[in-house]
Design an enzyme around this catalytic site. Structure first.
Site, mmCIF file in Angstrom:
data_model
loop_
_atom_site.group_PDB
_atom_site.id
_atom_site.type_symbol
_atom_site.label_atom_id
_atom_site.label_comp_id
_atom_site.label_asym_id
_atom_site.label_seq_id
_atom_site.Cartn_x
_atom_site.Cartn_y
_atom_site.Cartn_z
ATOM 1 N N HIS A 1 0.850 -1.183 0.000
ATOM 2 C CA HIS A 1 0.000 0.000 0.000
ATOM 3 C C HIS A 1 0.889 1.237 0.000
ATOM 4 O O HIS A 1 1.973 1.237 0.583
ATOM 5 C CB HIS A 1 -0.910 0.036 1.233
ATOM 6 C CG HIS A 1 -2.013 -0.949 1.190
ATOM 7 N ND1 HIS A 1 -3.135 -0.775 0.429
ATOM 8 C CD2 HIS A 1 -2.165 -2.147 1.800
ATOM 9 C CE1 HIS A 1 -3.933 -1.811 0.578
ATOM 10 N NE2 HIS A 1 -3.364 -2.662 1.412
ATOM 11 N N ALA B 1 13.701 -20.373 8.484
ATOM 12 C CA ALA B 1 12.317 -20.303 8.951
ATOM 13 C C ALA B 1 12.056 -18.978 9.681
ATOM 14 O O ALA B 1 12.887 -18.503 10.452
ATOM 15 C CB ALA B 1 12.026 -21.470 9.887
ATOM 16 N N THR C 1 13.256 -8.378 3.100
ATOM 17 C CA THR C 1 12.858 -7.021 2.737
ATOM 18 C C THR C 1 13.707 -6.436 1.614
ATOM 19 O O THR C 1 13.345 -5.424 1.035
ATOM 20 C CB THR C 1 12.962 -6.076 3.954
ATOM 21 O OG1 THR C 1 14.314 -6.035 4.403
ATOM 22 C CG2 THR C 1 12.044 -6.543 5.089
ATOM 23 N N LYS C 2 14.861 -7.077 1.337
ATOM 24 C CA LYS C 2 15.785 -6.596 0.304
ATOM 25 C C LYS C 2 16.301 -7.782 -0.489
ATOM 26 O O LYS C 2 16.252 -8.919 -0.031
ATOM 27 C CB LYS C 2 16.958 -5.846 0.935
ATOM 28 C CG LYS C 2 16.533 -4.585 1.653
ATOM 29 C CD LYS C 2 17.720 -3.862 2.237
ATOM 30 C CE LYS C 2 17.238 -2.610 2.968
ATOM 31 N NZ LYS C 2 18.329 -1.921 3.640
#
Length: 109
Positions: free
Chosen positions: A31, A78, A83-84
Protein backbone atom coordinates in the site's frame (compact mmCIF):
# COMPACT_ATOMS: atom_id res chain seq x y z
CA UNK A 1 3.96 -26.29 1.41
CA UNK A 2 0.58 -26.30 3.12
CA UNK A 3 -0.82 -22.88 3.94
CA UNK A 4 1.60 -21.01 1.66
CA UNK A 5 0.17 -17.87 0.05
CA UNK A 6 1.37 -16.28 -3.18
CA UNK A 7 -0.18 -12.85 -3.67
CA UNK A 8 0.65 -12.32 -7.32
CA UNK A 9 -1.11 -9.01 -7.93
CA UNK A 10 2.15 -7.25 -8.91
CA UNK A 11 3.76 -10.25 -10.61
CA UNK A 12 5.63 -13.19 -9.10
CA UNK A 13 8.25 -15.36 -10.79
CA UNK A 14 9.40 -18.58 -9.11
CA UNK A 15 12.24 -20.57 -10.65
CA UNK A 16 12.46 -24.33 -11.08
CA UNK A 17 13.37 -26.76 -8.30
CA UNK A 18 12.37 -24.45 -5.42
CA UNK A 19 11.32 -25.69 -2.00
CA UNK A 20 8.68 -23.45 -0.42
CA UNK A 21 7.76 -24.68 3.05
CA UNK A 22 4.52 -24.39 4.97
CA UNK A 23 2.99 -21.02 5.80
CA UNK A 24 5.26 -18.96 3.55
CA UNK A 25 3.95 -15.65 2.23
CA UNK A 26 5.15 -14.21 -1.06
CA UNK A 27 3.89 -10.70 -1.78
CA UNK A 28 4.12 -8.58 -4.91
CA UNK A 29 2.58 -5.28 -3.91
CA UNK A 30 2.28 -2.84 -1.04
CA UNK A 31 0.00 0.00 0.00
CA UNK A 32 1.11 3.57 -0.51
CA UNK A 33 1.44 5.57 2.70
CA UNK A 34 -0.42 8.88 2.51
CA UNK A 35 -0.24 11.89 4.81
CA UNK A 36 -2.10 11.83 8.10
CA UNK A 37 -5.76 12.58 7.49
CA UNK A 38 -6.01 10.28 4.45
CA UNK A 39 -6.89 6.69 5.26
CA UNK A 40 -4.22 4.17 4.26
CA UNK A 41 -6.97 1.71 3.47
CA UNK A 42 -8.34 4.01 0.77
CA UNK A 43 -5.03 4.04 -1.14
CA UNK A 44 -4.43 1.78 -4.12
CA UNK A 45 -1.96 -1.09 -4.11
CA UNK A 46 1.47 -0.34 -5.53
CA UNK A 47 2.54 -3.33 -7.71
CA UNK A 48 6.08 -4.57 -6.98
CA UNK A 49 7.21 -7.59 -8.96
CA UNK A 50 8.88 -10.31 -6.90
CA UNK A 51 11.40 -12.81 -8.29
CA UNK A 52 12.58 -16.02 -6.68
CA UNK A 53 15.40 -17.74 -8.51
CA UNK A 54 16.02 -21.39 -9.26
CA UNK A 55 16.86 -23.91 -6.48
CA UNK A 56 15.77 -21.62 -3.63
CA UNK A 57 14.68 -23.00 -0.26
CA UNK A 58 12.26 -20.88 1.78
CA UNK A 59 11.91 -22.31 5.29
CA UNK A 60 8.62 -22.49 7.17
CA UNK A 61 6.86 -19.16 7.68
CA UNK A 62 9.14 -17.04 5.49
CA UNK A 63 7.69 -13.74 4.27
CA UNK A 64 9.03 -12.26 1.02
CA UNK A 65 7.98 -8.63 0.55
CA UNK A 66 7.05 -7.09 -2.79
CA UNK A 67 9.82 -5.94 -5.10
CA UNK A 68 12.42 -8.37 -3.73
CA UNK A 69 14.65 -10.61 -5.86
CA UNK A 70 16.03 -13.77 -4.26
CA UNK A 71 18.94 -15.08 -6.30
CA UNK A 72 19.44 -18.64 -7.51
CA UNK A 73 20.41 -21.16 -4.85
CA UNK A 74 19.52 -19.11 -1.77
CA UNK A 75 18.51 -20.69 1.53
CA UNK A 76 16.19 -18.58 3.71
CA UNK A 77 15.68 -19.71 7.31
CA UNK A 78 12.32 -20.30 8.95
CA UNK A 79 10.46 -17.18 10.08
CA UNK A 80 12.63 -14.80 8.08
CA UNK A 81 11.24 -11.59 6.59
CA UNK A 82 13.01 -10.79 3.30
CA UNK A 83 12.86 -7.02 2.74
CA UNK A 84 15.79 -6.60 0.30
CA UNK A 85 17.38 -8.55 -2.53
CA UNK A 86 19.52 -11.59 -1.73
CA UNK A 87 22.52 -12.45 -3.91
CA UNK A 88 22.74 -15.91 -5.48
CA UNK A 89 23.83 -18.61 -3.03
CA UNK A 90 23.21 -16.56 0.12
CA UNK A 91 22.12 -18.24 3.33
CA UNK A 92 20.00 -15.73 5.24
CA UNK A 93 17.76 -15.56 8.29
CA UNK A 94 16.28 -13.07 10.72
CA UNK A 95 13.93 -10.11 10.78
CA UNK A 96 14.86 -8.46 8.54
CA UNK A 97 16.87 -11.06 6.62
CA UNK A 98 20.62 -10.83 6.97
CA UNK A 99 23.15 -12.95 5.11
CA UNK A 100 24.84 -15.36 7.52
CA UNK A 101 26.82 -17.40 5.03
CA UNK A 102 27.05 -18.80 1.53
CA UNK A 103 26.41 -22.12 -0.12
CA UNK A 104 29.56 -23.86 -1.25
CA UNK A 105 30.78 -22.30 -4.50
CA UNK A 106 28.92 -19.02 -3.90
CA UNK A 107 29.84 -15.79 -2.18
CA UNK A 108 30.05 -12.04 -2.53
CA UNK A 109 31.67 -10.72 -5.70
Amino acid sequence: GPGAVVYGHGGVEIGDACLIAMHCRILSSNHTVPSIGTDIRSQPDEPRATKIGRDVWLGAGVTVLGGVTIGDGCVVGAGTVVTKDLAPGAIAHGVPATVQGWRQGAGPA
